[in-house]
Design a protein around this motif. Sequence first.
Motif, PDB file in Angstrom:
ATOM      1  N   LEU A 176       0.207  -1.296   0.168  1.00 37.26           N
ATOM      2  CA  LEU A 176      -0.005  -0.012   0.075  1.00 37.26           C
ATOM      3  C   LEU A 176       0.652   1.355   0.007  1.00 37.26           C
ATOM      4  O   LEU A 176       0.546   2.663  -0.073  1.00 37.26           O
ATOM      5  N   SER A 177       2.033   0.938  -0.268  1.00 30.96           N
ATOM      6  CA  SER A 177       3.010   2.416   0.567  1.00 30.96           C
ATOM      7  C   SER A 177       2.781   3.181  -0.786  1.00 30.96           C
ATOM      8  O   SER A 177       3.415   4.257  -0.961  1.00 30.96           O
ATOM      9  N   SER A 178       3.288   2.305  -2.033  1.00 29.69           N
ATOM     10  CA  SER A 178       2.872   3.377  -3.282  1.00 29.69           C
ATOM     11  C   SER A 178       1.749   3.949  -3.694  1.00 29.69           C
ATOM     12  O   SER A 178       1.960   5.286  -4.363  1.00 29.69           O
ATOM     13  N   LEU A 179       0.485   3.360  -2.065  1.00 29.39           N
ATOM     14  CA  LEU A 179      -1.048   3.988  -3.026  1.00 29.39           C
ATOM     15  C   LEU A 179      -1.091   5.038  -1.753  1.00 29.39           C
ATOM     16  O   LEU A 179      -2.060   5.643  -1.673  1.00 29.39           O
TER      17      LEU A 179
ATOM     18  N   ARG B  50     -14.626   8.514 -13.327  1.00 38.08           N
ATOM     19  CA  ARG B  50     -14.383   9.035 -14.162  1.00 38.08           C
ATOM     20  C   ARG B  50     -12.880   9.148 -14.871  1.00 38.08           C
ATOM     21  O   ARG B  50     -12.608   9.560 -16.175  1.00 38.08           O
ATOM     22  N   GLY B  51     -12.623   8.904 -13.536  1.00 40.94           N
ATOM     23  CA  GLY B  51     -10.549  10.156 -13.396  1.00 40.94           C
ATOM     24  C   GLY B  51      -9.703   9.173 -14.746  1.00 40.94           C
ATOM     25  O   GLY B  51      -9.633   7.679 -14.237  1.00 40.94           O
ATOM     26  N   THR B  52      -9.120   8.594 -15.063  1.00 41.32           N
ATOM     27  CA  THR B  52      -8.323   8.663 -16.674  1.00 41.32           C
ATOM     28  C   THR B  52      -6.839   8.545 -16.657  1.00 41.32           C
ATOM     29  O   THR B  52      -6.060   7.926 -16.847  1.00 41.32           O
ATOM     30  N   ASP B  53      -6.555   9.116 -15.066  1.00 42.47           N
ATOM     31  CA  ASP B  53      -4.821   9.353 -14.838  1.00 42.47           C
ATOM     32  C   ASP B  53      -4.676   8.439 -14.431  1.00 42.47           C
ATOM     33  O   ASP B  53      -5.376   7.352 -13.936  1.00 42.47           O
ATOM     34  N   GLU B  54      -3.295   8.338 -13.699  1.00 44.72           N
ATOM     35  CA  GLU B  54      -2.591   6.830 -13.431  1.00 44.72           C
ATOM     36  C   GLU B  54      -2.926   7.090 -11.785  1.00 44.72           C
ATOM     37  O   GLU B  54      -3.146   5.643 -11.112  1.00 44.72           O
ATOM     38  N   GLN B  55      -2.852   7.732 -11.414  1.00 42.68           N
ATOM     39  CA  GLN B  55      -3.489   8.459 -10.215  1.00 42.68           C
ATOM     40  C   GLN B  55      -4.993   7.227  -9.526  1.00 42.68           C
ATOM     41  O   GLN B  55      -4.951   6.929  -9.032  1.00 42.68           O
ATOM     42  N   ASN B  56      -5.955   7.451 -10.555  1.00 41.22           N
ATOM     43  CA  ASN B  56      -7.194   7.724 -10.639  1.00 41.22           C
ATOM     44  C   ASN B  56      -7.580   5.839 -10.613  1.00 41.22           C
ATOM     45  O   ASN B  56      -8.469   5.582 -10.252  1.00 41.22           O
ATOM     46  N   VAL B  57      -6.663   5.675 -11.791  1.00 41.41           N
ATOM     47  CA  VAL B  57      -6.560   4.069 -11.830  1.00 41.41           C
ATOM     48  C   VAL B  57      -6.079   3.478 -11.017  1.00 41.41           C
ATOM     49  O   VAL B  57      -6.720   2.675  -9.881  1.00 41.41           O
ATOM     50  N   ARG B  58      -5.076   4.104  -9.966  1.00 41.38           N
ATOM     51  CA  ARG B  58      -5.067   3.235  -9.024  1.00 41.38           C
ATOM     52  C   ARG B  58      -5.699   3.026  -7.760  1.00 41.38           C
ATOM     53  O   ARG B  58      -5.693   2.084  -7.107  1.00 41.38           O
ATOM     54  N   ILE B  59      -6.620   4.221  -7.742  1.00 42.16           N
ATOM     55  CA  ILE B  59      -6.980   4.498  -6.325  1.00 42.16           C
ATOM     56  C   ILE B  59      -8.618   3.841  -7.036  1.00 42.16           C
ATOM     57  O   ILE B  59      -8.928   3.324  -5.512  1.00 42.16           O
TER      58      ILE B  59
ATOM     59  N   LEU C 200      -9.224   1.063  -4.047  1.00 42.88           N
ATOM     60  CA  LEU C 200     -10.828   0.582  -3.587  1.00 42.88           C
ATOM     61  C   LEU C 200     -12.009  -0.204  -4.155  1.00 42.88           C
ATOM     62  O   LEU C 200     -12.863  -0.725  -2.887  1.00 42.88           O
ATOM     63  N   THR C 201     -11.754  -0.901  -5.162  1.00 41.16           N
ATOM     64  CA  THR C 201     -12.398  -2.391  -5.674  1.00 41.16           C
ATOM     65  C   THR C 201     -11.884  -3.220  -4.625  1.00 41.16           C
ATOM     66  O   THR C 201     -12.608  -3.881  -4.040  1.00 41.16           O
ATOM     67  N   ARG C 202     -10.842  -3.475  -4.386  1.00 41.58           N
ATOM     68  CA  ARG C 202      -9.554  -4.539  -4.113  1.00 41.58           C
ATOM     69  C   ARG C 202     -10.651  -4.159  -2.731  1.00 41.58           C
ATOM     70  O   ARG C 202     -11.123  -5.739  -1.940  1.00 41.58           O
ATOM     71  N   ILE C 203     -10.626  -3.350  -1.687  1.00 41.34           N
ATOM     72  CA  ILE C 203     -11.270  -3.306  -0.335  1.00 41.34           C
ATOM     73  C   ILE C 203     -12.140  -3.156  -0.163  1.00 41.34           C
ATOM     74  O   ILE C 203     -12.802  -3.516   0.945  1.00 41.34           O
ATOM     75  N   SER C 204     -12.957  -2.891  -1.017  1.00 40.52           N
ATOM     76  CA  SER C 204     -14.483  -3.430  -1.029  1.00 40.52           C
ATOM     77  C   SER C 204     -14.925  -4.610  -1.092  1.00 40.52           C
ATOM     78  O   SER C 204     -16.097  -5.242  -0.679  1.00 40.52           O
ATOM     79  N   GLY C 205     -14.106  -5.902  -1.266  1.00 38.19           N
ATOM     80  CA  GLY C 205     -14.504  -7.036  -1.737  1.00 38.19           C
ATOM     81  C   GLY C 205     -15.325  -7.977  -2.893  1.00 38.19           C
ATOM     82  O   GLY C 205     -15.629  -8.626  -2.722  1.00 38.19           O
TER      83      GLY C 205
ATOM     84  N   ILE D  46     -17.008   1.353  -6.199  1.00 35.86           N
ATOM     85  CA  ILE D  46     -15.808   2.256  -5.315  1.00 35.86           C
ATOM     86  C   ILE D  46     -16.996   3.041  -4.195  1.00 35.86           C
ATOM     87  O   ILE D  46     -16.027   3.358  -3.628  1.00 35.86           O
ATOM     88  N   LEU D  47     -18.189   2.829  -4.630  1.00 35.32           N
ATOM     89  CA  LEU D  47     -18.458   3.634  -3.222  1.00 35.32           C
ATOM     90  C   LEU D  47     -18.060   2.420  -1.852  1.00 35.32           C
ATOM     91  O   LEU D  47     -18.114   3.484  -0.549  1.00 35.32           O
ATOM     92  N   ALA D  48     -18.252   1.735  -1.893  1.00 28.67           N
ATOM     93  CA  ALA D  48     -18.272   0.624  -0.935  1.00 28.67           C
ATOM     94  C   ALA D  48     -16.751   0.736  -0.382  1.00 28.67           C
ATOM     95  O   ALA D  48     -16.721   0.937   0.896  1.00 28.67           O
TER      96      ALA D  48
END
Length: 409
Positions: free
Chosen positions: A4-7, A345-354, A358-363, A377-379
């Motif tokens: 998680l350090s890179s994020l 909607r974000g297309t930059d690398e930072q939003n892609v990683r976020i 978020l999807t990963r921690i949502s389960g 994303i909401l979860a």
Amino acid sequence: MNPLSSLAPAIKEMASAQKSSFATTQAVWRFLNNEKVSFKQLNEPIQQLAFEQIDQSSHSYALIVHDWSQLQYVKHNNKTQRLQRTHQYDTGYELQSSLLVDAASGLPVAPLAQTLSDATGCYSTFTDDYSQRETHLNSLLHQIQHIEKSVVQKTLVHIIDREGDSIAHLRQMNHQGFKWLIRAKEGHRVEYQGQTYKVGEIAEKIETHSIKNISYKGNQHTLHVGETHIRITRAAKPKQKDSSGKRVAPEQGDAVDARLVVSVVKDRDGKIVARWCLLSNVAMDIDTAELSTWYYWRWTIECYFKLLKQAGHDVEAWLQTTPQAILRRLLISSMACVLTWRVQRGTDEQNVRIRAFLTRISGRQQKRGKLESAPAILAGLSILLNTLQLLSEYSPDELNAIAKIAFDL
């Protein structure tokens, strides 16, 4: 190395940016039944962000999708003035929403205006006055007129399902210079090449051509489109009664010139699986294929209703007892939806990683290669904000101690 350090910098920045709005949401929550908290005040931040975001779109048009959704409160007997529509198990309130959608990507931006109706009247985000209930389309026309007063550097196109195929309201929108894209009722009659036909009969005559492969109800099919010009000359038949109780007589009016777009879904054997007939007064600089795609994106508003009802906020389980409190809470929930769509909607690398984080921690599971879904994303955002709150109250050592006790039980 911690994965998680890179994020961490991106998450910290996002959490910091949302802290003030999250605190505001919590503060407003305590005033759901406070009449001094107006619907317009709660909706203004949503509108402001929506216009800022849509101005960044590469497209010169912006889509406004309109639809209705029933909020069922069958067993909520404490709720006041519930509306009963068709039968005793169809009881609650009715929500009318107008969702801003990016014409370039089809992704939602924000709900610009919303109206909640009970058995006797309605409450809207564009007025703080309680108003009498009207027909769906009369009420929607007021909402469209309000939206069109907004300062936005785009040409707005209003997208409505078949209920919008009302010649009286099409004439009014035409006279006021509004652009619309509406699914036609195939039994309605229009003029085509100097003769009067039903829309469905004209659809049979129009030559269509294949434009792309699509997925329809889980199967791969081909979309075919075609177009012609028609005129709508029929008389309007208002669903209203005069002072004597008699139904208002049909009203003649100006002819409405429109494009008739026929979208046909065919399987591999060329068999027609589905067909939509669309009416529009949008200029010819938007081709037939793009108009068909715009109407397909109408389903984004169904995704919004799903976020409210099932995948996020569970609106039909809310215990507030008045439609005013329900609408205020709904506007607060809409702020969370707007944030979710902004991340999506974000297309930059930072939003892609976020989004991936978020999807990963949502389960929630995602199909490989697909854009992360709004519910995921909401979860994930909910879990992230709760985690940050937890970390602000407990040290890592305290959390480890609690975990050890729990695991040793």
